[in-house]
Design a protein around this motif. Structure first.
Motif, PDB file in Angstrom:
ATOM      1  N   ALA A   1     -10.687  28.546 -11.487  1.00 18.52           N
ATOM      2  CA  ALA A   1     -11.867  29.122 -10.850  1.00 18.52           C
ATOM      3  C   ALA A   1     -12.539  28.099  -9.934  1.00 18.52           C
ATOM      4  CB  ALA A   1     -12.847  29.615 -11.908  1.00 18.52           C
ATOM      5  N   VAL A   2     -12.621  26.848 -10.408  1.00 18.48           N
ATOM      6  CA  VAL A   2     -13.259  25.812  -9.577  1.00 18.48           C
ATOM      7  C   VAL A   2     -12.430  25.581  -8.307  1.00 18.48           C
ATOM      8  CG1 VAL A   2     -13.970  23.401  -9.447  1.00 18.48           C
ATOM      9  CG2 VAL A   2     -14.319  24.685 -11.562  1.00 18.48           C
ATOM     10  N   PHE A   3     -11.117  25.471  -8.473  1.00 16.54           N
ATOM     11  CA  PHE A   3     -10.258  25.297  -7.286  1.00 16.54           C
ATOM     12  C   PHE A   3     -10.413  26.483  -6.340  1.00 16.54           C
ATOM     13  CE2 PHE A   3      -7.843  22.051  -9.616  1.00 16.54           C
ATOM     14  CZ  PHE A   3      -7.631  21.148  -8.594  1.00 16.54           C
ATOM     15  N   PHE A   4     -10.463  27.685  -6.942  1.00 16.32           N
ATOM     16  CA  PHE A   4     -10.538  28.883  -6.112  1.00 16.32           C
ATOM     17  C   PHE A   4     -11.802  28.903  -5.271  1.00 16.32           C
ATOM     18  CE2 PHE A   4     -11.920  33.236  -5.355  1.00 16.32           C
ATOM     19  CZ  PHE A   4     -10.827  33.715  -4.669  1.00 16.32           C
ATOM     20  N   VAL A   5     -12.925  28.535  -5.896  1.00 12.61           N
ATOM     21  CA  VAL A   5     -14.196  28.571  -5.156  1.00 12.61           C
ATOM     22  C   VAL A   5     -14.084  27.717  -3.893  1.00 12.61           C
ATOM     23  CG1 VAL A   5     -16.600  27.794  -5.203  1.00 12.61           C
ATOM     24  CG2 VAL A   5     -15.664  29.106  -7.122  1.00 12.61           C
ATOM     25  N   PHE A   6     -13.556  26.520  -4.014  1.00 13.01           N
ATOM     26  CA  PHE A   6     -13.485  25.622  -2.852  1.00 13.01           C
ATOM     27  C   PHE A   6     -12.459  26.122  -1.821  1.00 13.01           C
ATOM     28  CE2 PHE A   6     -15.634  22.847  -5.847  1.00 13.01           C
ATOM     29  CZ  PHE A   6     -16.588  22.275  -5.031  1.00 13.01           C
ATOM     30  N   CYS A   7     -11.303  26.570  -2.320  1.00 15.72           N
ATOM     31  CA  CYS A   7     -10.263  27.026  -1.393  1.00 15.72           C
ATOM     32  C   CYS A   7     -10.697  28.295  -0.654  1.00 15.72           C
ATOM     33  CB  CYS A   7      -8.952  27.281  -2.128  1.00 15.72           C
ATOM     34  SG  CYS A   7      -8.225  25.769  -2.744  1.00 15.72           S
ATOM     35  N   TYR A   8     -11.358  29.189  -1.396  1.00 18.16           N
ATOM     36  CA  TYR A   8     -11.791  30.431  -0.775  1.00 18.16           C
ATOM     37  C   TYR A   8     -12.864  30.142   0.268  1.00 18.16           C
ATOM     38  CZ  TYR A   8     -13.036  35.340  -0.377  1.00 18.16           C
ATOM     39  OH  TYR A   8     -13.258  36.605   0.106  1.00 18.16           O
ATOM     40  N   PHE A   9     -13.722  29.188  -0.055  1.00 18.83           N
ATOM     41  CA  PHE A   9     -14.746  28.787   0.911  1.00 18.83           C
ATOM     42  C   PHE A   9     -14.089  28.292   2.202  1.00 18.83           C
ATOM     43  CE2 PHE A   9     -16.852  25.050   2.739  1.00 18.83           C
ATOM     44  CZ  PHE A   9     -18.019  25.644   3.196  1.00 18.83           C
ATOM     45  N   MET A  10     -13.084  27.432   2.065  1.00 21.06           N
ATOM     46  CA  MET A  10     -12.402  26.901   3.257  1.00 21.06           C
ATOM     47  C   MET A  10     -11.764  28.017   4.063  1.00 21.06           C
ATOM     48  SD  MET A  10     -10.562  23.296   2.389  1.00 21.06           S
ATOM     49  CE  MET A  10     -10.207  23.294   0.666  1.00 21.06           C
ATOM     50  N   SER A  11     -11.126  28.935   3.345  1.00 23.61           N
ATOM     51  CA  SER A  11     -10.433  30.032   3.999  1.00 23.61           C
ATOM     52  C   SER A  11     -11.407  30.914   4.778  1.00 23.61           C
ATOM     53  CB  SER A  11      -9.708  30.830   2.924  1.00 23.61           C
ATOM     54  OG  SER A  11      -9.074  31.911   3.495  1.00 23.61           O
ATOM     55  N   LYS A  12     -12.509  31.271   4.116  1.00 19.81           N
ATOM     56  CA  LYS A  12     -13.513  32.133   4.761  1.00 19.81           C
ATOM     57  C   LYS A  12     -14.143  31.408   5.940  1.00 19.81           C
ATOM     58  CE  LYS A  12     -13.456  36.026   3.150  1.00 19.81           C
ATOM     59  NZ  LYS A  12     -13.053  37.055   4.073  1.00 19.81           N
ATOM     60  N   TYR A  13     -14.435  30.132   5.743  1.00 22.46           N
ATOM     61  CA  TYR A  13     -15.103  29.389   6.802  1.00 22.46           C
ATOM     62  C   TYR A  13     -14.201  29.277   8.027  1.00 22.46           C
ATOM     63  CZ  TYR A  13     -17.849  25.964   9.280  1.00 22.46           C
ATOM     64  OH  TYR A  13     -18.585  25.338  10.243  1.00 22.46           O
ATOM     65  N   SER A  14     -12.902  29.131   7.783  1.00 14.20           N
ATOM     66  CA  SER A  14     -11.989  29.015   8.928  1.00 14.20           C
ATOM     67  C   SER A  14     -11.963  30.326   9.712  1.00 14.20           C
ATOM     68  CB  SER A  14     -10.587  28.634   8.472  1.00 14.20           C
ATOM     69  OG  SER A  14      -9.846  29.773   8.127  1.00 14.20           O
ATOM     70  N   GLN A  15     -12.061  31.456   8.996  1.00 14.43           N
ATOM     71  CA  GLN A  15     -12.098  32.738   9.717  1.00 14.43           C
ATOM     72  C   GLN A  15     -13.354  32.844  10.561  1.00 14.43           C
ATOM     73  OE1 GLN A  15     -11.577  35.769   6.729  1.00 14.43           O
ATOM     74  NE2 GLN A  15      -9.598  34.939   6.151  1.00 14.43           N
ATOM     75  N   TYR A  16     -14.475  32.368   9.974  1.00 15.53           N
ATOM     76  CA  TYR A  16     -15.738  32.377  10.708  1.00 15.53           C
ATOM     77  C   TYR A  16     -15.626  31.496  11.958  1.00 15.53           C
ATOM     78  CZ  TYR A  16     -20.398  30.525  11.748  1.00 15.53           C
ATOM     79  OH  TYR A  16     -21.522  30.084  12.389  1.00 15.53           O
ATOM     80  N   LEU A  17     -15.026  30.305  11.776  1.00 16.60           N
ATOM     81  CA  LEU A  17     -14.862  29.383  12.906  1.00 16.60           C
ATOM     82  C   LEU A  17     -14.020  29.996  14.018  1.00 16.60           C
ATOM     83  CD1 LEU A  17     -14.063  25.685  11.955  1.00 16.60           C
ATOM     84  CD2 LEU A  17     -16.005  26.621  13.202  1.00 16.60           C
ATOM     85  N   GLU A  18     -12.943  30.669  13.619  1.00 16.28           N
ATOM     86  CA  GLU A  18     -12.089  31.301  14.626  1.00 16.28           C
ATOM     87  C   GLU A  18     -12.871  32.300  15.450  1.00 16.28           C
ATOM     88  OE1 GLU A  18      -8.095  32.837  13.520  1.00 16.28           O
ATOM     89  OE2 GLU A  18      -8.459  31.652  11.729  1.00 16.28           O
ATOM     90  N   ARG A  19     -13.683  33.111  14.769  1.00 22.31           N
ATOM     91  CA  ARG A  19     -14.481  34.097  15.497  1.00 22.31           C
ATOM     92  C   ARG A  19     -15.493  33.411  16.397  1.00 22.31           C
ATOM     93  NH1 ARG A  19     -14.594  36.770  10.697  1.00 22.31           N
ATOM     94  NH2 ARG A  19     -16.686  36.007  10.247  1.00 22.31           N
ATOM     95  N   LEU A  20     -16.125  32.370  15.852  1.00 21.42           N
ATOM     96  CA  LEU A  20     -17.149  31.642  16.600  1.00 21.42           C
ATOM     97  C   LEU A  20     -16.556  31.051  17.877  1.00 21.42           C
ATOM     98  CD1 LEU A  20     -20.137  30.608  16.057  1.00 21.42           C
ATOM     99  CD2 LEU A  20     -19.056  28.444  15.492  1.00 21.42           C
ATOM    100  N   LEU A  21     -15.406  30.398  17.741  1.00 16.25           N
ATOM    101  CA  LEU A  21     -14.827  29.691  18.890  1.00 16.25           C
ATOM    102  C   LEU A  21     -14.116  30.650  19.835  1.00 16.25           C
ATOM    103  CD1 LEU A  21     -13.512  26.474  17.137  1.00 16.25           C
ATOM    104  CD2 LEU A  21     -15.675  26.869  18.280  1.00 16.25           C
ATOM    105  N   ALA A  22     -13.859  31.869  19.362  1.00 11.87           N
ATOM    106  CA  ALA A  22     -13.227  32.837  20.254  1.00 11.87           C
ATOM    107  C   ALA A  22     -14.267  33.508  21.134  1.00 11.87           C
ATOM    108  CB  ALA A  22     -12.474  33.888  19.442  1.00 11.87           C
ATOM    109  N   ALA A  23     -15.556  33.294  20.815  1.00 17.90           N
ATOM    110  CA  ALA A  23     -16.627  33.979  21.551  1.00 17.90           C
ATOM    111  C   ALA A  23     -16.484  33.723  23.037  1.00 17.90           C
ATOM    112  CB  ALA A  23     -17.980  33.477  21.059  1.00 17.90           C
ATOM    113  N   GLY A  24     -16.543  34.785  23.812  1.00 13.88           N
ATOM    114  CA  GLY A  24     -16.522  34.638  25.263  1.00 13.88           C
ATOM    115  C   GLY A  24     -15.137  34.496  25.844  1.00 13.88           C
ATOM    116  N   ARG A  25     -14.152  34.274  24.986  1.00 11.08           N
ATOM    117  CA  ARG A  25     -12.825  34.072  25.543  1.00 11.08           C
ATOM    118  C   ARG A  25     -12.084  35.391  25.703  1.00 11.08           C
ATOM    119  NH1 ARG A  25      -9.669  28.999  24.628  1.00 11.08           N
ATOM    120  NH2 ARG A  25      -8.169  30.642  24.805  1.00 11.08           N
ATOM    121  N   ASN A  26     -12.466  36.340  24.864  1.00 14.48           N
ATOM    122  CA  ASN A  26     -11.815  37.646  25.005  1.00 14.48           C
ATOM    123  C   ASN A  26     -12.774  38.580  25.702  1.00 14.48           C
ATOM    124  OD1 ASN A  26      -9.862  36.492  23.336  1.00 14.48           O
ATOM    125  ND2 ASN A  26     -11.088  37.031  21.560  1.00 14.48           N
ATOM    126  N   ARG A  27     -12.231  39.411  26.519  1.00 15.52           N
ATOM    127  CA  ARG A  27     -13.109  40.351  27.199  1.00 15.52           C
ATOM    128  C   ARG A  27     -13.665  41.369  26.236  1.00 15.52           C
ATOM    129  NH1 ARG A  27     -11.582  41.630  33.278  1.00 15.52           N
ATOM    130  NH2 ARG A  27     -10.331  39.808  33.692  1.00 15.52           N
TER     131      ARG A  27
END
Lengths: 363, 247
Positions: free
Chosen positions: A337-363
């Motif tokens: 459970a402890v490992f999962f919390v950290f790994c899931y956080f990283m996974s979710k955050y990376s998805q957020y980052l992808e969306r954030l950095l994609a802003a303005g690049r796609n029409r």
């Protein structure tokens, strides 16, 4: 067609939209699917009930090992009983607040760093300061804190430190290696390729083993380097080789025109890399990079081979107590459970980052 | 020394492997001159202008820009790239930066210009190419014609003495070609030295001081647009003109 001409809005038949339509299409489209749906439902209900009974309804949350043996469900009391060893390994019991504070500081720094508006030099200084404070807390010896040698560091703070310092230090090294591998200078290219292929060609466990057992043989008499530090260097080298290859993929995906435009504007190699090429390359490789980070976080468990107590090894050791040995499953679930919390956080955050950095690049 | 040529190519040769892409190219361009280069695809036109700011290296001969010779010396290359702006067929805007950031990047990082000053200059050029209102958008949100105008403005922000255009309208939809050509005509009228690789013969007629026709790595013909279009001398030129003007 007459509907359209009349100006009314036509809709698909109700049976094909909404909840009913979805159920029909996906679960009850023919008799075979109906049967499968009911079978699956039965398995979920029966299995789910058994799980809930074991984990919650019949579980012992507080009490002694005797209480646990009487019960039929899970024994979560083991986590409460062994929490110090599970979380902090062999760190002195009476000093538990120190690794706890270090871990809390790490998590706070991490959460603060997720805000993009805060990225910059102050945050970098903040991270360095955090690591120094964590180090002081863990090691002691100053400010009236009892010294604790790295031999006794363990558990969650050790896992977090090994992986976060590993990732933070490996990242720039990986970038340099990736650029080196694409360099037109033959010696730099050869060195980068040799390093990457050599490190990627061996298992992490053997790198750690070499760092702990073989490396001291090459040191002059009387010189010793901390075992933890050697493991850390091994992890950094290992992560860097993988990061380098991921980044190289990103560099290759940046169109040639971007390099040419940067050249034509008179940007130097380093400026064009930093301002033009790497920002684009890194955005492309966020998914594989985060994959590597998550892998590194979990792979730090391998330091058990050289006798360090990371979270997993600490949990494993904590249930060597004969009284509690029967409740290993619960202990491992806690570790997972402890490992999962950290790994899931990283996974979710990376998805957020992808969306954030994609802003303005796609029409 | 009255008219030292601004750009001079002396017997420049280049090969891609075995393929002889530039054969003994000699050319001199005076300050303020507008030159249009045309020719069939694969004739070496793009390669030639790309040699002038060393996106490609020539293997024989000499290239001078403002008296500085292009050699392997990085200092010379940097000095020349500061004087020479380039516009690409595929725009090559930086997609991760806004239009304004695209324009200010080189002035800030290459010329060490203060940000505010760089932004002032950028806005001036965006007005000149008629799209100041797009300053805070990303390139991906603009049409092809708008992107190419941004790319021209980006080059101009470095205050170059010569502009190279490598088929600037070839990647554009027909209705957007005019807006880019208008900007280029305006630039030509302002006295900019220009080398333009293009198939837009209308542009060549109205703007060019000289038209150069290249085929198979050689300069085949070189003349004023008037002479070039009405009395082409070589058969290869005639064939080419009949192909592109024939419809």
């Amino acid at each position: 067609m007459t509907d359209i001409a009349a100006g009314s809005v036509s809709r698909p038949p109700a049976a094909q939209t909404g909840v009913v339509g979805w159920l029909r299409q996906n679960l009850f489209s023919n008799w075979f699917n109906c049967a499968l749906t009911f079978l699956a439902l039965y398995v979920i209900v029966v299995g789910g009930k058994a799980l809930v009974d074991w984990a919650l309804l019949d579980a012992t949350f507080v009490g002694t090992f005797e209480d646990c043996r009487k019960g039929t469900g899970a024994c979560w009391a083991v986590v409460a009983e062994k929490r110090h060893f599970m979380l902090f390994g062999t760190y002195p019991y009476e000093e538990a607040w120190r690794p706890a504070a270090a871990t809390a500081l790490f998590i706070v720094t991490l959460l603060v760093s997720t805000r993009r508006s805060l990225w910059g030099r102050p945050l970098m200084i903040g991270w360095i300061a955090s690591f120094i404070v964590m180090g002081v807390l863990m090691r002691g010896g100053v400010l009236g804190l009892t010294p604790v040698t790295t031999e006794n560091w363990g558990g969650l703070p050790l896992t977090l430190m090994l992986s976060s310092i590993g990732i933070i230090a490996a990242f720039p090294l990986g970038l340099v290696l990736a650029l080196g591998r694409r360099s037109t200078m033959p010696i730099i290219k050869a060195l980068s390729v040799a390093f990457i292929e050599l490190v990627r060609g061996v298992p992490l466990i053997s790198v750690l083993f070499m760092a702990s057992v073989m490396f001291p043989l090459f040191l002059p008499e009387g010189v010793t380097i901390d075992k933890l530090l050697r493991a850390q260097v091994g992890i950094i080298m290992f992560a860097a080789a993988y990061i380098a290859e991921a980044v190289r993929g990103g560099l290759q995906a940046v169109p040639k025109g971007q390099f040419e435009a940067a050249d034509a504007l008179g940007l130097s190699y380093w400026k064009s890399m930093r301002l033009i090429i790497l920002p684009q390359a890194l955005r492309i490789v966020i998914p594989p990079l985060v994959g590597i980070f998550i892998g590194m976080f979990k792979d730090t468990s391998l330091v058990l081979i050289i006798g360090l107590y990371d979270l997993l090894n600490a949990v494993r050791t904590s249930i060597n107590d004969p009284n509690w040995r029967a409740f290993g499953t619960e202990a491992y679930i806690f570790a997972a459970a402890v490992f999962f919390v950290f790994c899931y956080f990283m996974s979710k955050y990376s998805q957020y980052l992808e969306r954030l950095l994609a802003a303005g690049r796609n029409r | 020394m009255v008219d030292q040529p601004f750009i001079q190519l002396n017997r420049v040769n280049k090969w891609y492997g075995e393929f002889h892409v530039l054969r003994d190219i000699s050319l001199s361009v005076a300050k303020g001159e507008r030159i249009v280069i045309c020719g069939p695809s694969g004739s070496g036109k793009s390669t030639m202008i790309r040699c002038i700011n060393r996106l490609e290296e020539h293997q024989q001969g000499q290239i001078f820009v403002e008296g500085i010779e292009l050699t392997n010396d990085v200092k010379n290359v940097d000095a020349i790239r500061r004087e020479v702006g380039m516009v690409f067929q595929s725009f090559n805007l930086f997609p991760h930066l806004t239009v304004l950031e695209n324009l200010t990047l080189a002035p800030i990082w290459v010329k060490q210009m203060p940000k505010a000053e760089a932004e002032d200059i950028a806005m001036t050029y965006l007005k000149r190419v008629q799209i100041p209102e797009q300053a805070h958008k990303y390139p991906g949100q603009l049409s092809g014609g708008q992107q190419q105008r941004v790319a021209i403005a980006r080059s101009l922000c470095m205050n170059p003495k010569v502009m190279l255009f490598d088929e600037p309208t070839s990647a554009l939809d027909p209705e957007m070609i005019k807006e880019v050509l208008d900007v280029m005509v305006e630039l030509a009228e302002s006295g900019m030295t220009m080398l333009v690789v293009t198939h837009e013969m209308g542009f060549a007629r109205t703007v060019a001081d000289r038209v150069i026709f290249m085929d198979r790595g050689e300069i085949v013909e070189e003349d004023t647009p008037e002479e070039f279009f009405t009395h082409p001398k070589s058969d290869r030129t005639k064939l080419f003109l009949s192909q592109i003007l024939g419809h």
